[in-house]
Design an enzyme around this catalytic site. Sequence first.
Site, PDB file in Angstrom:
ATOM      1  N   GLY A  61       0.773  -1.242   0.000  1.00  0.00           N
ATOM      2  CA  GLY A  61       0.000   0.000   0.000  1.00  0.00           C
ATOM      3  C   GLY A  61       0.802   1.288   0.000  1.00  0.00           C
ATOM      4  CB  SER A  62       4.234   2.306  -0.992  1.00  0.00           C
ATOM      5  OG  SER A  62       4.368   1.959  -2.350  1.00  0.00           O
TER       6      SER A  62
ATOM      7  CB  ILE B 168     -11.578  -5.443 -12.352  1.00  0.00           C
ATOM      8  CG1 ILE B 168     -11.240  -5.253 -10.867  1.00  0.00           C
ATOM      9  CG2 ILE B 168     -12.981  -4.929 -12.653  1.00  0.00           C
ATOM     10  CD1 ILE B 168     -11.336  -3.843 -10.374  1.00  0.00           C
TER      11      ILE B 168
ATOM     12  CG  HIS C 283       1.507  -2.677 -15.433  1.00  0.00           C
ATOM     13  ND1 HIS C 283       1.085  -3.839 -14.815  1.00  0.00           N
ATOM     14  CD2 HIS C 283       2.448  -3.049 -16.331  1.00  0.00           C
ATOM     15  CE1 HIS C 283       1.749  -4.869 -15.325  1.00  0.00           C
ATOM     16  NE2 HIS C 283       2.583  -4.423 -16.247  1.00  0.00           N
TER      17      HIS C 283
HETATM   18  C1  GAR Z   1       3.374  -1.453  -7.397  1.00  0.00           C
HETATM   19  O1  GAR Z   1       4.675  -1.572  -7.921  1.00  0.00           O
HETATM   20  C2  GAR Z   1       2.344  -1.517  -8.505  1.00  0.00           C
HETATM   21  O2  GAR Z   1       2.746  -0.890  -9.698  1.00  0.00           O
HETATM   22  C3  GAR Z   1       2.240  -3.013  -8.722  1.00  0.00           C
HETATM   23  O3  GAR Z   1       2.245  -3.536  -7.412  1.00  0.00           O
HETATM   24  C4  GAR Z   1       3.019  -2.684  -6.569  1.00  0.00           C
HETATM   25  C5  GAR Z   1       2.188  -2.319  -5.354  1.00  0.00           C
HETATM   26  O4  GAR Z   1       2.958  -1.619  -4.415  1.00  0.00           O
HETATM   27  N1  GAR Z   1       1.065  -3.360  -9.436  1.00  0.00           N
HETATM   28  C6  GAR Z   1       1.025  -4.363 -10.314  1.00  0.00           C
HETATM   29  O5  GAR Z   1       1.986  -5.083 -10.567  1.00  0.00           O
HETATM   30  C7  GAR Z   1      -0.318  -4.551 -11.000  1.00  0.00           C
HETATM   31  N2  GAR Z   1      -0.225  -5.562 -12.011  1.00  0.00           N
HETATM   32  P1  GAR Z   1       2.252  -0.874  -3.213  1.00  0.00           P
HETATM   33  O6  GAR Z   1       1.334  -1.894  -2.547  1.00  0.00           O
HETATM   34  O7  GAR Z   1       3.349  -0.456  -2.303  1.00  0.00           O
HETATM   35  O8  GAR Z   1       1.480   0.289  -3.772  1.00  0.00           O
END
Ligand code: GAR
Length: 206
Positions: free
Chosen positions: A15-16, A96, A113
């Site tokens: 969740g950053s 989704i 992404h």
């Molecule tokens: C992020 O790097 C986001 O781009 C990626 O997951 C991470 C979540 O980090 N999303 C995907 O790969 C979607 N296919 P976070 O939980 O710290 O925001």
Amino acid sequence: MSMAISIAVLASGRGSNFQSIIDGVNEGDIKGEIRVLITDNPEAQAISRAEKNKIPVEIIRRKQFKSRENMDLKIKEILDVHGIDLVVLAGYMKIINSKELLDSYRYKIINIHPSLLPAFKGSTHAQTDAFEYGCKVSGLTIHFVTDDIDGGPIIYQKAADISECSSADEVAGKILSYENEAYRRVVGNFSKGKYVVNGRKVRYTD
Ligand code: GAR
């Protein structure tokens, strides 16, 4: 003066990016209110970030539902109840694909992404893919969500020079620091009505 928008965030993990949206709201860069965090993972660190900020949390687990469609319809119900204007996918690792949800929230669901799409489209580890491929440049893409996975109209991209990175983790860290900054800014612009969609082209207006 425009009204504040109602935002829902969907996150599965750390969740950053969610935190950067919280900070953007708290510091006035995002003209909106986060009405709900929806997560499919009861262990997600995103939950404690929501609780610290008094944001309601809805935990929905795949196994509670007969099908993915039913799970998406539950998401739609939550969004409808909260009168959501913008759905922010922030590391939400489920696809989704409910037509009903996508049609009702057309151009209102955005995703981030960690690659320059269409490179590593559909990957859940795009940073590792880029590193293993030997890419010298990767980056991030923020796009509208459609039934084409990671294929909706692109709102914003930023490239990252990863030529000096010596591990996939280093690539992910470099891209993530750009992600946090970019997502907050894009959501802020969205909240001020600055994006115009015309077919696949998204224009920024100031
Ligand atoms: C992020 O790097 C986001 O781009 C990626 O997951 C991470 C979540 O980090 N999303 C995907 O790969 C979607 N296919 P976070 O939980 O710290 O925001």
